[in-house]
Write an enzyme that holds these catalytic residues in place. Structure first.
Site, PDB file in Angstrom:
ATOM      1  N   ASP A  45       5.084   7.202   3.261  1.00 51.32           N
ATOM      2  CA  ASP A  45       4.743   8.565   2.842  1.00 51.32           C
ATOM      3  C   ASP A  45       3.646   9.191   3.705  1.00 51.32           C
ATOM      4  O   ASP A  45       3.122  10.255   3.379  1.00 51.32           O
ATOM      5  CB  ASP A  45       4.376   8.606   1.354  1.00 51.32           C
ATOM      6  CG  ASP A  45       3.146   7.791   1.036  1.00 51.32           C
ATOM      7  OD1 ASP A  45       2.871   6.830   1.782  1.00 51.32           O
ATOM      8  OD2 ASP A  45       2.456   8.108   0.056  1.00 51.32           O
ATOM      9  N   SER A  55       5.681   4.921  -1.586  1.00 48.11           N
ATOM     10  CA  SER A  55       4.942   4.576  -0.373  1.00 48.11           C
ATOM     11  C   SER A  55       5.801   3.878   0.669  1.00 48.11           C
ATOM     12  O   SER A  55       6.356   4.521   1.534  1.00 48.11           O
ATOM     13  CB  SER A  55       3.704   3.753  -0.684  1.00 48.11           C
ATOM     14  OG  SER A  55       2.860   3.790   0.437  1.00 48.11           O
ATOM     15  N   HIS A  56       5.958   2.580   0.626  1.00 50.01           N
ATOM     16  CA  HIS A  56       6.749   1.927   1.667  1.00 50.01           C
ATOM     17  C   HIS A  56       7.963   1.206   1.102  1.00 50.01           C
ATOM     18  O   HIS A  56       8.628   0.467   1.811  1.00 50.01           O
ATOM     19  CB  HIS A  56       5.870   0.959   2.464  1.00 50.01           C
ATOM     20  CG  HIS A  56       5.052   0.057   1.597  1.00 50.01           C
ATOM     21  ND1 HIS A  56       3.772   0.372   1.219  1.00 50.01           N
ATOM     22  CD2 HIS A  56       5.352  -1.101   1.011  1.00 50.01           C
ATOM     23  CE1 HIS A  56       3.316  -0.576   0.441  1.00 50.01           C
ATOM     24  NE2 HIS A  56       4.239  -1.486   0.290  1.00 50.01           N
ATOM     25  N   LYS A 115      -5.598   9.860   1.705  1.00 47.81           N
ATOM     26  CA  LYS A 115      -5.731   9.275   3.024  1.00 47.81           C
ATOM     27  C   LYS A 115      -4.682   9.925   3.913  1.00 47.81           C
ATOM     28  O   LYS A 115      -3.704  10.455   3.410  1.00 47.81           O
ATOM     29  CB  LYS A 115      -5.602   7.766   2.978  1.00 47.81           C
ATOM     30  CG  LYS A 115      -4.472   7.207   2.117  1.00 47.81           C
ATOM     31  CD  LYS A 115      -4.651   5.718   1.906  1.00 47.81           C
ATOM     32  CE  LYS A 115      -3.526   5.144   1.063  1.00 47.81           C
ATOM     33  NZ  LYS A 115      -3.852   5.130  -0.361  1.00 47.81           N
ATOM     34  N   ASP A 155       0.487   8.322   4.545  1.00 42.43           N
ATOM     35  CA  ASP A 155      -0.953   8.378   4.258  1.00 42.43           C
ATOM     36  C   ASP A 155      -1.750   7.249   4.913  1.00 42.43           C
ATOM     37  O   ASP A 155      -2.962   7.302   4.961  1.00 42.43           O
ATOM     38  CB  ASP A 155      -1.225   8.455   2.738  1.00 42.43           C
ATOM     39  CG  ASP A 155      -0.645   7.297   1.958  1.00 42.43           C
ATOM     40  OD1 ASP A 155       0.007   6.432   2.576  1.00 42.43           O
ATOM     41  OD2 ASP A 155      -0.846   7.272   0.731  1.00 42.43           O
ATOM     42  N   ARG A 156      -1.054   6.225   5.433  1.00 41.36           N
ATOM     43  CA  ARG A 156      -1.821   5.130   6.031  1.00 41.36           C
ATOM     44  C   ARG A 156      -1.616   5.069   7.543  1.00 41.36           C
ATOM     45  O   ARG A 156      -0.729   5.724   8.079  1.00 41.36           O
ATOM     46  CB  ARG A 156      -1.441   3.805   5.380  1.00 41.36           C
ATOM     47  CG  ARG A 156      -1.907   3.799   3.930  1.00 41.36           C
ATOM     48  CD  ARG A 156      -1.795   2.455   3.280  1.00 41.36           C
ATOM     49  NE  ARG A 156      -0.424   2.115   3.010  1.00 41.36           N
ATOM     50  CZ  ARG A 156       0.048   0.871   3.090  1.00 41.36           C
ATOM     51  NH1 ARG A 156      -0.741  -0.109   3.472  1.00 41.36           N
ATOM     52  NH2 ARG A 156       1.303   0.634   2.819  1.00 41.36           N
ATOM     53  N   ASP A 208       2.909   4.836   7.417  1.00 42.94           N
ATOM     54  CA  ASP A 208       3.746   4.187   6.408  1.00 42.94           C
ATOM     55  C   ASP A 208       4.794   5.144   5.843  1.00 42.94           C
ATOM     56  O   ASP A 208       5.009   6.239   6.372  1.00 42.94           O
ATOM     57  CB  ASP A 208       2.871   3.603   5.293  1.00 42.94           C
ATOM     58  CG  ASP A 208       2.265   4.689   4.433  1.00 42.94           C
ATOM     59  OD1 ASP A 208       1.988   5.768   4.968  1.00 42.94           O
ATOM     60  OD2 ASP A 208       2.073   4.464   3.218  1.00 42.94           O
TER      61      ASP A 208
HETATM   62 MG    MG Z   1       1.489   5.248   1.479  1.00 39.43          MG
END
Ligand code: MG
Length: 472
Positions: A208, A41-42, A305, A210-211, A206
């Site tokens: 990847d 993710s981050h 998301k 998704d946010r 973010d």
């Molecule tokens: Mg993410």
């Protein structure tokens, strides 16, 4: 490893890049048996940092608890693995190639995803908004995966000014930044949006993709309000004109969307934290939109998301309504009331300290009803559990919920636990129906609630921290 294990076909994004939502879409579009996403993710990847391997099932969504448990059990017993001796594969040109029994197709990372977005949103209308010449955006891709998507969609397809997307180049170390879309880590965008020459609309995603974080001029939209406003404006958006079947939010997320659901006469599901809990509801068409306080918003278009999707949803609303972000949010509050909301994190406490806070409060839950604290009455306190209406699986111990009078709600959860450390997350919420009181600063509006949250759980005494270390 896929070739050595007889996988029939692999789709790989060019240069090894696919956002998590784009991967979810491709799994569904090509009816694959699943997808593997290498991402934390981050957090930067690699042996010295963090490294996440995520598996998404054939519906495009994150593996459910049962499947994850099976992976874990199997991984514990691995004594050998197969790997094909074929050298490195060139990922920078689009092509199809057969290696052993496995066909490898390197695909354009953006085009399929862009086509899906074109089906959902009125691109012509958004293009007209940019053509007006008076509407400017800034999108901060934070040197993470959304850069190529944002460049292709916002600048090339929709006509946003060249340079609207900043930090567009995905970098292995994110350029030294921390691509977490919130006021703290997207501080450059945040500062720009509060400066005198702010753009009309600002957003970030973010690592990847998704946010999302949504901002207007001198204005920040909270994730809970964003979800509520998306649901309330669905009939204006082409992909959602057929109606909204229901909505869902994670338990700690603000209850702003609950009011929209009540107004629309649809169900609002309250699920534990984690996107996987939305999958069954989406698969059964029980919900159209869902979201989390941690800057995650999505819909039934895929099973993750989706940051770029949320930005396009807002751009489509702005193009339709021809109002500023601030005016849209304030009108929403006037109509539905405002849920003041924020999260206080107590980071870096010991696991023992965190467990002590939760255990002590859990013991007291049965006696809390009717008690008064700092002039407020406690209505009820419970330990949240969720019975999935689709597969009847039960998830317990998902956070302590304390409801007080005047629609005040305080939630306690432990997060980021390791063998030694933990973060105590305290979520504060208060409802304000009166328009003249809705423009207060969030921290001022929630000061009393924050004080109650510390007293009730003896936070200072049990963690040694007098103030939260992070306020989101
Ligand atoms: Mg993410």
């Amino acid at each position: 490893m896929a070739a050595a294990n007889g996988v029939a076909k692999l789709y790989i994004g060019r240069d090894g890049i696919l956002s998590t939502p784009a991967a979810s879409h491709l799994i569904r579009k090509f009816s694959t048996d699943g997808g593997i996403i290498l991402s934390a993710s981050h957090n930067p990847g690699g042996p010295e940092a963090d490294f996440g391997i995520k598996f998404n099932s054939a519906n495009g969504g994150p593996a459910n608890t049962e499947l994850s448990d099976k992976f874990y059990a199997t991984a514990c017993k691995i004594s050998e693995y197969k790997i094909a001796d074929i050298g490195d594969i060139n990922l920078d040109t689009l092509r199809e190639e057969k290696i052993g029994d496995t066909v490898i197709e390197v695909i354009d990372s953006v085009s399929e995803y862009c086509s899906l977005m074109q089906k959902l949103f009125d691109f012509d209308r958004i293009h007209n908004l940019f053509d007006s010449g008076v509407f400017h955006i800034r999108f901060d891709a934070m040197n993470a995966v959304t850069g190529p998507y944002a460049k292709a969609i916002f600048e090339k397809t929709l006509g946003a000014t060249h340079g609207s997307v900043i930090r567009a180049q995905p970098l292995e170390d994110f350029g030294g930044g921390h691509p977490d879309p919130n006021p703290m880590y997207a501080s450059e965008l945040y500062a720009h949006m509060f400066a005198p020459d702010a753009s009309d609309f600002g957003a970030a995603s973010d690592g990847d993709g998704d946010r999302n974080m949504i901002m207007g001029q001198q204005f920040m939209v909270s994730p809970g309000d964003s979800l509520a406003i998306i649901a309330a404006n669905a009939s204006r958006i082409p992909g959602y004109r057929d109606g909204v079947t229901g909505v869902a939010r994670s338990m700690p997320t603000s209850r702003a969307v609950d009011r929209v659901a009540a107004y629309m006469g649809i169900e609002c599901f309250e699920t534990p934290t984690g996107w996987k809990y939305f999958s069954n509801l989406l698969d059964q068409r029980l919900i159209t939109f869902c979201g989390e306080e941690s800057f995650g918003t999505g819909s039934d278009h895929l099973r993750e998301k989706d940051g770029i999707w949320a930005v396009l949803f807002w751009l489509n609303i702005l193009a339709e309504r021809q109002q500023s972000v601030r005016d849209i949010v304030q009108q929403h509050w006037h109509g539905f009331g405002r849920h003041f909301y924020c999260r206080h994190d107590y980071e870096g406490i010991s696991l023992q300290q965190g467990e002590n806070v939760i255990a002590r409060l859990t013991e007291q839950l049965p006696q809390l009803s009717g008690k008064r604290i700092d002039g407020h009455e406690i209505i009820v306190g419970d330990d949240f559990s969720y019975l999935d209406p689709v597969d009847n699986s039960l998830s317990c111990n998902q956070g302590l919920r304390i409801i007080l009078d005047n629609e005040i709600r305080i939630i306690y959860r432990l997060s980021g636990t390791s063998t030694e450390n933990a973060t105590l997350r305290v979520y504060l919420e208060r409802f304000e129906p009166e328009p003249e009181k809705q423009m207060q600063d969030t921290q001022v509006a929630l000061a009393d609630v924050a004080k109650i949250s510390r007293t009730l759980a003896k936070v200072n005494e049990l963690t040694g921290l007098n103030e939260p270390t992070l306020i989101v």
